[in-house]
Design a protein around this motif. Structure first.
Motif, mmCIF file in Angstrom:
data_model
loop_
_atom_site.group_PDB
_atom_site.id
_atom_site.type_symbol
_atom_site.label_atom_id
_atom_site.label_comp_id
_atom_site.label_asym_id
_atom_site.label_seq_id
_atom_site.Cartn_x
_atom_site.Cartn_y
_atom_site.Cartn_z
ATOM 1 N N ILE A 100 -44.390 -21.077 5.581
ATOM 2 C CA ILE A 100 -44.949 -19.958 6.340
ATOM 3 C C ILE A 100 -43.840 -19.019 6.790
ATOM 4 C CG2 ILE A 100 -46.161 -19.308 8.458
ATOM 5 C CD1 ILE A 100 -47.831 -21.831 8.167
ATOM 6 N N GLU A 101 -42.761 -19.579 7.322
ATOM 7 C CA GLU A 101 -41.671 -18.729 7.798
ATOM 8 C C GLU A 101 -41.004 -17.999 6.635
ATOM 9 O OE1 GLU A 101 -37.907 -19.222 10.853
ATOM 10 O OE2 GLU A 101 -39.693 -20.460 11.088
ATOM 11 N N TYR A 102 -40.885 -18.675 5.480
ATOM 12 C CA TYR A 102 -40.296 -18.028 4.300
ATOM 13 C C TYR A 102 -41.137 -16.847 3.850
ATOM 14 C CZ TYR A 102 -39.271 -17.104 -0.593
ATOM 15 O OH TYR A 102 -38.999 -16.464 -1.781
ATOM 16 N N LEU A 103 -42.456 -17.039 3.785
ATOM 17 C CA LEU A 103 -43.328 -15.995 3.270
ATOM 18 C C LEU A 103 -43.593 -14.886 4.277
ATOM 19 C CD1 LEU A 103 -46.055 -18.095 1.396
ATOM 20 C CD2 LEU A 103 -44.245 -16.721 0.364
ATOM 21 N N ASN B 182 -49.655 -16.614 10.454
ATOM 22 C CA ASN B 182 -50.742 -17.508 10.048
ATOM 23 C C ASN B 182 -51.052 -17.268 8.572
ATOM 24 O OD1 ASN B 182 -53.481 -18.512 9.558
ATOM 25 N ND2 ASN B 182 -53.570 -18.838 11.774
ATOM 26 N N LEU B 183 -50.603 -18.185 7.729
ATOM 27 C CA LEU B 183 -50.743 -18.006 6.282
ATOM 28 C C LEU B 183 -52.204 -18.022 5.847
ATOM 29 C CD1 LEU B 183 -49.265 -17.644 3.623
ATOM 30 C CD2 LEU B 183 -49.107 -20.138 3.436
ATOM 31 N N CYS C 3 -52.483 -4.395 20.819
ATOM 32 C CA CYS C 3 -51.083 -4.817 21.007
ATOM 33 C C CYS C 3 -50.778 -6.151 20.325
ATOM 34 C CB CYS C 3 -50.699 -4.904 22.481
ATOM 35 S SG CYS C 3 -50.806 -3.339 23.351
ATOM 36 N N PHE C 4 -51.625 -6.563 19.388
ATOM 37 C CA PHE C 4 -51.377 -7.760 18.594
ATOM 38 C C PHE C 4 -51.777 -7.483 17.146
ATOM 39 C CE2 PHE C 4 -52.176 -9.386 22.882
ATOM 40 C CZ PHE C 4 -51.058 -10.195 23.070
ATOM 41 N N SER C 5 -51.061 -8.111 16.202
ATOM 42 C CA SER C 5 -51.463 -8.014 14.804
ATOM 43 C C SER C 5 -52.576 -9.017 14.520
ATOM 44 C CB SER C 5 -50.257 -8.298 13.891
ATOM 45 O OG SER C 5 -49.846 -9.647 14.022
ATOM 46 N N ILE C 6 -53.111 -8.968 13.317
ATOM 47 C CA ILE C 6 -54.114 -9.950 12.907
ATOM 48 C C ILE C 6 -53.432 -11.174 12.295
ATOM 49 C CG2 ILE C 6 -56.065 -10.427 11.360
ATOM 50 C CD1 ILE C 6 -56.819 -7.491 11.513
ATOM 51 N N SER C 7 -52.450 -10.933 11.423
ATOM 52 C CA SER C 7 -51.897 -12.020 10.613
ATOM 53 C C SER C 7 -50.584 -12.592 11.130
ATOM 54 C CB SER C 7 -51.683 -11.525 9.180
ATOM 55 O OG SER C 7 -50.593 -10.602 9.138
ATOM 56 N N GLY C 8 -49.850 -11.820 11.938
ATOM 57 C CA GLY C 8 -48.541 -12.289 12.399
ATOM 58 C C GLY C 8 -47.457 -12.183 11.341
ATOM 59 N N THR C 9 -47.666 -11.343 10.333
ATOM 60 C CA THR C 9 -46.674 -11.226 9.267
ATOM 61 C C THR C 9 -45.809 -9.983 9.433
ATOM 62 O OG1 THR C 9 -46.352 -11.381 6.872
ATOM 63 C CG2 THR C 9 -48.087 -9.917 7.644
ATOM 64 N N ALA D 9 -44.127 -13.061 -3.533
ATOM 65 C CA ALA D 9 -44.334 -14.494 -3.326
ATOM 66 C C ALA D 9 -45.672 -14.769 -2.646
ATOM 67 C CB ALA D 9 -43.189 -15.062 -2.487
ATOM 68 N N ILE D 10 -46.070 -13.882 -1.731
ATOM 69 C CA ILE D 10 -47.354 -14.066 -1.030
ATOM 70 C C ILE D 10 -48.523 -13.945 -2.005
ATOM 71 C CG2 ILE D 10 -48.925 -12.986 0.626
ATOM 72 C CD1 ILE D 10 -46.448 -12.331 2.335
ATOM 73 N N PHE D 11 -48.478 -12.950 -2.891
ATOM 74 C CA PHE D 11 -49.576 -12.769 -3.846
ATOM 75 C C PHE D 11 -49.615 -13.923 -4.856
ATOM 76 C CE2 PHE D 11 -49.040 -7.966 -3.029
ATOM 77 C CZ PHE D 11 -49.870 -8.039 -1.928
ATOM 78 N N GLU D 12 -48.447 -14.431 -5.233
ATOM 79 C CA GLU D 12 -48.411 -15.581 -6.134
ATOM 80 C C GLU D 12 -48.998 -16.816 -5.442
ATOM 81 O OE1 GLU D 12 -44.346 -15.830 -7.305
ATOM 82 O OE2 GLU D 12 -44.435 -13.949 -8.448
ATOM 83 N N GLU D 13 -48.702 -16.986 -4.155
ATOM 84 C CA GLU D 13 -49.269 -18.092 -3.387
ATOM 85 C C GLU D 13 -50.788 -17.964 -3.320
ATOM 86 O OE1 GLU D 13 -49.031 -21.571 -0.839
ATOM 87 O OE2 GLU D 13 -47.603 -20.625 -2.207
#
Length: 334
Positions: free
Chosen positions: A160-163, A179-180, A217-223, A239-243
């Protein structure tokens, strides 16, 4: 907006302003309305919420105070109710529940919650308390010892942290734990609704997260997102789309004829079903709003719109990460 002063028009303004919280000063993008007839400034409950949430986010970041979702994750890891968690940490009976719902912990309580993230430390808190006894205590001790074993023997490969980027909420992930599963389902949602090309998908994801931040003041995904030549994109979009494809959220069609000397990818829904339960009603509305805003537009049109955003203009030359505070200046969602 109608001015409550004269009944005439009012316009929304933002400016850098210092606000104080717990005897500390924080600089935020302050939101307020100006009555165009009188020049008088005023706010609403909605703007007050945006202003104070910005302050709270900066206070949490400055003092490493867990955000509500983090607190919920810590508690759920140990399989405990909010009441039991509160008693184990020697808070008031309903205190932990209040923290999970947005109340700001004292610095001392925040340090205890941070310590509780470590299962070895939490095991000592549990043993020192009288919250569980007998077989219930023995069972919980065995459960936590298993968590300790798994965390100390499993290689530290944080996908998760990598992506998605930094796991601690900050201004580059929209003050939200990444949140992946949410990211995968957002990609599936847009694949179902629009079958976008890769460039378009990046923009749809960007506008979803940044529009929701503008509203809450917050995102949806945290990315994290960064600016590149073709506009704002997910930091590790390839990498995210491949996942997403590997896990059957999407199917990717490759097209070598769309543009010269490039292979383009178009996304279609995979075999997974979209999980609406992962999102709040307001988050789902934002996803729908993004579809409504860009449906029927060519990829080049969506890209051109994103090139007009300060989020891209101020970061693209150095391909920098994009600060979510740029969300307050979004032009596509005024």
């Amino acid at each position: 907006m109608e001015s409550p002063i004269t009944g005439g028009p009012a316009r929304l303004e933002t400016e850098q302003r210092d606000l104080e919280f717990r005897k500390e000063t924080f600089t935020i993008k302050y939101h307020y309305y100006i009555c165009e007839d009188t020049g008088t400034g005023f706010t609403t409950d909605e703007l007050d919420e945006i202003n104070i949430t910005q302050v709270h986010n900066l206070y949490r970041k400055t003092h490493s105070i867990p955000f509500p979702e983090e607190m919920r994750s810590i508690r759920e890891k140990y399989g405990l109710s909010a009441r039991k968690m509160s008693l184990i940490l020697e808070f008031g009976e309903n205190q932990y529940n209040q923290y999970e719902n947005g109340a700001m912990p004292s610095l001392s309580n925040a340090r205890l919650i941070q310590a509780a993230k470590d299962p070895e430390d939490f095991l000592e808190f549990l043993k020192a308390s009288n919250v569980l006894e007998g077989k219930a205590l023995d069972k919980k001790i065995r459960q936590i010892e298993k968590i300790i074993y798994e965390e100390t023997t499993t290689p530290n490969l944080n996908l998760i942290e990598y992506l998605l980027g930094d796991s601690r909420p900050n201004e580059y992930n929209g003050f939200r734990e990444p949140n992946l599963e949410r990211v995968m389902n957002m990609i599936l949602f847009f694949a179902e609704q629009m079958s976008p090309w890769e460039t378009g998908m990046n923009k749809l994801m960007f506008y979803s997260d940044f529009t929701f931040f503008k509203r809450t003041c917050f995102s949806i995904s945290g990315t994290e997102y960064r600016a590149i030549q073709y506009g704002p994109v997910l930091k590790k979009y390839g990498a995210i789309f491949e996942e997403a494809e590997e896990n059957d959220f999407i199917k990717i069609k490759y097209d070598e004829t769309r543009y010269e000397d490039s292979i383009c990818r178009q996304f279609f829904p995979g075999d997974k079903s979209f999980n609406a339960d992962l999102f709040t009603d307001d988050e789902l509305k934002t996803l729908d709003d993004v579809v409504s805003r860009f449906e029927g537009k060519k990829t080049s049109e969506i890209s051109d719109i994103s090139h007009g955003e300060d989020a891209w203009l101020e970061n693209n030359e150095e391909k920098k990460l994009i600060n979510y505070l740029h969300a307050f200046d979004l032009k596509a969602f005024g």
